[in-house]
Scaffold this active site. Structure first.
Site, PDB file in Angstrom:
ATOM      1  N   GLY A  13       0.828  -1.208   0.000  1.00  0.00           N
ATOM      2  CA  GLY A  13       0.000   0.000   0.000  1.00  0.00           C
ATOM      3  C   GLY A  13       0.857   1.251   0.000  1.00  0.00           C
ATOM      4  O   GLY A  13       0.438   2.316   0.466  1.00  0.00           O
ATOM      5  N   SER A  16       0.080   5.312  -1.423  1.00  0.00           N
ATOM      6  CA  SER A  16      -0.923   6.290  -0.986  1.00  0.00           C
ATOM      7  C   SER A  16      -1.110   6.243   0.536  1.00  0.00           C
ATOM      8  O   SER A  16      -0.756   5.258   1.191  1.00  0.00           O
ATOM      9  CB  SER A  16      -2.262   5.940  -1.681  1.00  0.00           C
ATOM     10  OG  SER A  16      -3.278   6.827  -1.303  1.00  0.00           O
ATOM     11  N   TYR A 158     -16.325  -4.858   3.713  1.00  0.00           N
ATOM     12  CA  TYR A 158     -15.148  -4.202   4.329  1.00  0.00           C
ATOM     13  C   TYR A 158     -15.032  -4.575   5.815  1.00  0.00           C
ATOM     14  O   TYR A 158     -13.975  -5.065   6.248  1.00  0.00           O
ATOM     15  CB  TYR A 158     -15.192  -2.677   4.116  1.00  0.00           C
ATOM     16  CG  TYR A 158     -13.980  -1.994   4.715  1.00  0.00           C
ATOM     17  CD1 TYR A 158     -12.748  -2.024   4.066  1.00  0.00           C
ATOM     18  CD2 TYR A 158     -14.053  -1.354   5.956  1.00  0.00           C
ATOM     19  CE1 TYR A 158     -11.620  -1.415   4.629  1.00  0.00           C
ATOM     20  CE2 TYR A 158     -12.941  -0.743   6.518  1.00  0.00           C
ATOM     21  CZ  TYR A 158     -11.723  -0.781   5.848  1.00  0.00           C
ATOM     22  OH  TYR A 158     -10.616  -0.187   6.415  1.00  0.00           O
TER      23      TYR A 158
END
Ligand SMILES: NC(=O)c1ccc[n+]([C@@H]2O[C@H](COP(=O)([O-])OP(=O)(O)OC[C@H]3O[C@@H](n4cnc5c(N)ncnc54)[C@H](O)[C@@H]3O)[C@@H](O)[C@H]2O)c1
Length: 263
Positions: A13, A16, A158
């Site tokens: 990741g 960002s 999520y």
């Protein structure tokens, strides 16, 4: 903050938000950083490897490219749920776990794995049976089948992905693959943090949920609030910390706990 001088730290990741800040800070603390992302970072720090952890082939290809000795793996890459249950569970849990398991033999004795979970995974106890069943599916499974078998809806994918991650963190901390080599496995659970994913959370979870979480603690977090926590868990200063899910949320979890427990 303890030094990370001489440590090789892999951070997914990296392009960002929280991952990008973690790359920057790890470099400042003396680490040799390997950043991984499906997208190119605007300002790469250290070495960068482009990879897609959403598939078994992508994870295998990445693992094969990495050096033989790594001190810590920071699993930061994640999706918001906006693109649906299959990609979200693939990146946020099954890909992350497959990468961690593939790299375990390369992580030095006494090294660390740090999983970026979320306050969104708070429901892991309430949804324990489903979470156990989904974590029990080994390897990099057919995620479409897992989603269908467990009837995971897109709108809940999520939180479900983070519930699995919290539960697996507890388990992995005691698995021979990690514990047998002295590798600590911990999680960091941020509350809302100002990054590009937060805009998507507003679409998926609704403005009201995000705004009420922010209101509870007075402000949203920033990547700079989370990166030092991740790197602390990578460092030797955290050598006696294993299998914890550390809230980095300005007190959000404590506030919700107080409400749920009625005190
Ligand atoms: N921002 C928040 O409010 C918040 C809160 C709690 C937890 N988190 C978690 O923090 C982590 C970092 O999120 P962020 O806020 O920095 O978001 P972000 O969107 O800024 O960064 C996520 C990064 O993951 C990368 N990524 C996505 N799919 C990938 C794939 N298949 N392979 C490799 N890389 C991939 C993206 O390209 C992106 O650079 C995520 O796991 C997220 O769930 C964020």
């Amino acid at each position: 903050m303890t030094t990370l001088l001489g440590k090789t730290i892999l951070i997914t990741g990296a392009a960002s938000g929280i991952g990008a800040r973690t790359v920057e800070l790890a470099g400042q603390l003396g680490a040799d950083v390997i950043g991984v992302d499906i997208r190119l970072p605007a300002t790469p720090g250290g070495t960068f490897v482009k990879a897609d952890i959403s598939t078994k082939a992508g994870v295998d290809e990445l693992a094969a490219k990495l050096p033989v000795r790594i001190d810590a793996l920071c699993n930061v890459a994640g999706l918001s749920g906006k693109t649906g249950a299959i990609p979200t569970l693939s990146v946020n849990f099954y890909g992350l776990r497959a990468l961690s398991e593939a790299l375990a033999p390369k992580i030095r004795e006494g090294g660390a794995v740090v999983n970026v979970a979320s306050m969104a995974g708070f429901g892991w106890q309430a949804n324990l049976n489903r979470a156990i069943s989904m974590v029990n599916v080994e390897g990099f499974p057919d995620v479409a089948k897992v989603v269908a078998d467990h009837q995971v809806k897109n709108e809940e994918c999520y939180p479900v992905s983070k519930e699995l991650l919290v539960l697996w963190t507890f388990r992995a901390a005691h698995q021979a693959l990690f514990k047998g080599r002295g590798i600590r496995v911990n999680a960091v659970s941020p509350g809302p943090v100002e990054t590009p994913i937060l805009t998507q959370f507003r679409e998926v979870l609704g403005d009201q949920r995000v705004d009420s979480d922010i209101a509870r603690v007075g402000r949203a977090g920033t990547p700079a609030d989370i990166a030092p926590v991740i790197l602390f868990l990578c460092s030797d200063a955290a050598r006696w910390i294993n299998g914890v899910n550390l809230a980095a949320d300005g007190g959000l979890e404590a506030s919700v706990n107080a409400e749920v427990l009625g005190f």
